[in-house]
Scaffold this motif. Structure first.
Motif, PDB file in Angstrom:
ATOM      1  N   UNK A 104      44.358  42.254  43.544  1.00 27.07           N
ATOM      2  CA  UNK A 104      44.281  43.560  42.880  1.00 27.07           C
ATOM      3  C   UNK A 104      43.896  43.411  41.419  1.00 27.07           C
ATOM      4  N   UNK A 105      43.400  44.505  40.864  1.00 28.33           N
ATOM      5  CA  UNK A 105      43.000  44.557  39.469  1.00 28.33           C
ATOM      6  C   UNK A 105      44.207  44.274  38.586  1.00 28.33           C
ATOM      7  N   UNK A 106      44.045  43.371  37.623  1.00 26.39           N
ATOM      8  CA  UNK A 106      45.116  43.024  36.702  1.00 26.39           C
ATOM      9  C   UNK A 106      45.439  44.245  35.825  1.00 26.39           C
ATOM     10  N   UNK A 107      46.692  44.738  35.842  1.00 18.02           N
ATOM     11  CA  UNK A 107      47.017  45.925  35.050  1.00 18.02           C
ATOM     12  C   UNK A 107      46.858  45.738  33.540  1.00 18.02           C
ATOM     13  N   UNK A 108      47.101  44.543  33.013  1.00 16.95           N
ATOM     14  CA  UNK A 108      46.972  44.328  31.570  1.00 16.95           C
ATOM     15  C   UNK A 108      45.516  44.092  31.180  1.00 16.95           C
TER      16      UNK A 108
END
Length: 183
Positions: A104-108
């Motif tokens: 998944x896309x890294x939130x930071x």
């Protein structure tokens, strides 16, 4: 007697085939397996290419909601280096493989991807950025499914183990950690 043994054999075979089919189906995970609200925390550290000492340390924590179709949104607080934490929100995409692998896309840092695992009971997501050729960045992401009912003091009963890690002012020289039990 032979007819009774044959009947037992056929019934046992049918039972085992049906149970095997159910067990195989229970192990197949998809995007819809990752669905609902989770509480999460993420620690991301970027190091200097020459000294390998941290230059940026970020911590994001809050709630993240997976929609079961490959998208998520989050809201929480993000702190970076010595700056005070501030509200943060965003969204991204994810993909769950049949074996429970999750990307998944890294939130930071949206330019990075987190690779992880979804537990078989779909209660825990654990991952990290494992492939990064742009800079010396590493992180750890942990999410635990939010309870379906409300929380209260009574929800916290039993024994718990925990750990801490602090990087005061975002510097490795001041790193400290601890492990503890609460009974």
């Amino acid at each position: 007697m032979r007819s009774l043994n044959m009947t037992k054999f056929v019934c046992t075979l049918i039972f085992l085939l049906l149970m095997g089919k159910e067990a195989a189906r229970a192990q197949t995970l998809t995007n819809s397996s990752l669905n609902g609200k989770y509480f999460f925390v993420q620690l991301l550290v970027t190091a200097d290419a020459n000294t390998r000492l941290p230059t940026t340390v970020s911590n994001l924590g809050g709630s993240i909601t997976f929609n079961g179709g490959g998208s998520y949104s989050y809201s929480g607080n993000l702190g970076t280096n010595a700056k005070a934490a501030a509200g943060a929100s965003g969204s991204g995409s994810y993909s769950v493989s049949a074996d429970g692998s999750v990307t998944f896309t890294n939130p930071i840092r949206a330019d990075l991807s987190i690779n992880g695992r979804l537990s078989a009971d779909q209660e825990v997501v654990l991952g990290s950025t494992t492939e990064n050729t742009k800079d010396y960045t590493g992180d750890l992401f942990v999410a635990i499914k939010a309870p379906s009912g409300g929380m209260s003091n009574a929800s916290l009963n039993g024994a718990y183990n925990g750990s801490t890690m602090t990087l005061p002012n975002g510097t490795i020289q001041s790193l400290s950690s601890s492990m503890f039990s609460i009974v």
